[in-house]
Write an enzyme that holds these catalytic residues in place. Structure first.
Site, PDB file in Angstrom:
ATOM      1  CB  SER A 108      -0.929  -0.004   1.213  1.00  0.00           C
ATOM      2  OG  SER A 108      -0.184   0.199   2.386  1.00  0.00           O
ATOM      3  CB  ALA A 109       0.247   4.695  -1.077  1.00  0.00           C
ATOM      4  CB  CYS A 110       0.485   4.162   4.242  1.00  0.00           C
ATOM      5  SG  CYS A 110      -0.226   2.546   4.500  1.00  0.00           S
ATOM      6  CB  THR A 111       3.694  -0.008   4.091  1.00  0.00           C
ATOM      7  OG1 THR A 111       2.962  -0.684   3.069  1.00  0.00           O
ATOM      8  CG2 THR A 111       2.849   0.168   5.316  1.00  0.00           C
ATOM      9  CB  VAL A 120      -3.588   0.158   4.555  1.00  0.00           C
ATOM     10  CG1 VAL A 120      -4.826   0.551   3.778  1.00  0.00           C
ATOM     11  CG2 VAL A 120      -3.013   1.351   5.296  1.00  0.00           C
TER      12      VAL A 120
END
Length: 161
Positions: A108-111, A120
């Site tokens: 995911s974009a956050c990791t 997420v």
């Protein structure tokens, strides 16, 4: 913040020497409105095309056994798609797709900066491994979508065999 207003002059063009009541250049304001209208229509067109491409990807990936596609198209951003493939290493899948000349991401974009499974994706209840994240850009073509579908199918089959 301007301490002494008399030492400042507006660099923007004025309609006349007097200060306008609304403190803005009318030509600049009109040009901005026209630019915004043009941009808005371009965004709508790009969003509609991304939704078509996203739908094609979802339909094609759904035909691959043991795939988990995050979210529905109706509740997702049209230009983003995350799909996880059971029994596939996400990084190996990513490298295989990239060797076919296609750029996608994993997780995911956050990791994106670490190798930990995405919290997420886990919270969404989808697979956290064998994942690819696709961003559909306004310049994306049908040929690129077709190539991505073929690359994903080929690389998932290769990794599972």
């Amino acid at each position: 913040v301007i301490k002494n207003k008399s030492q400042w002059s507006n660099p923007l063009p004025h309609l006349n020497a007097a200060n306008p009541n609304f403190g803005a250049s009318l030509p600049l304001l009109l040009a901005s409105a026209v630019a915004l209208e043009n941009f808005s229509s371009e965004v709508e067109e790009a969003n509609a095309q991304a939704r078509i491409f996203n739908s094609q990807l979802r339909e094609s990936f759904a035909q691959i056994p043991d795939v988990d596609i995050a979210g529905s198209l109706d509740s997702s951003l049209a230009h983003l798609l995350s799909a996880s493939f059971m029994n596939c290493n996400g990084e190996e899948l990513l490298r295989g797709i990239q060797s076919d000349g296609i750029s996608v991401d994993s997780g995911s974009a956050c990791t994106a900066d670490n190798l930990q499974p995405s919290h997420v994706l886990a919270a969404m209840g989808v697979l956290t491994h064998g994942n690819i994240r696709i961003t559909i850009h306004p310049e994306t073509t049908q040929a690129e979508i077709d190539a991505l579908i073929e690359s994903v199918k080929k690389n998932v089959n290769r990794l599972r065999s």
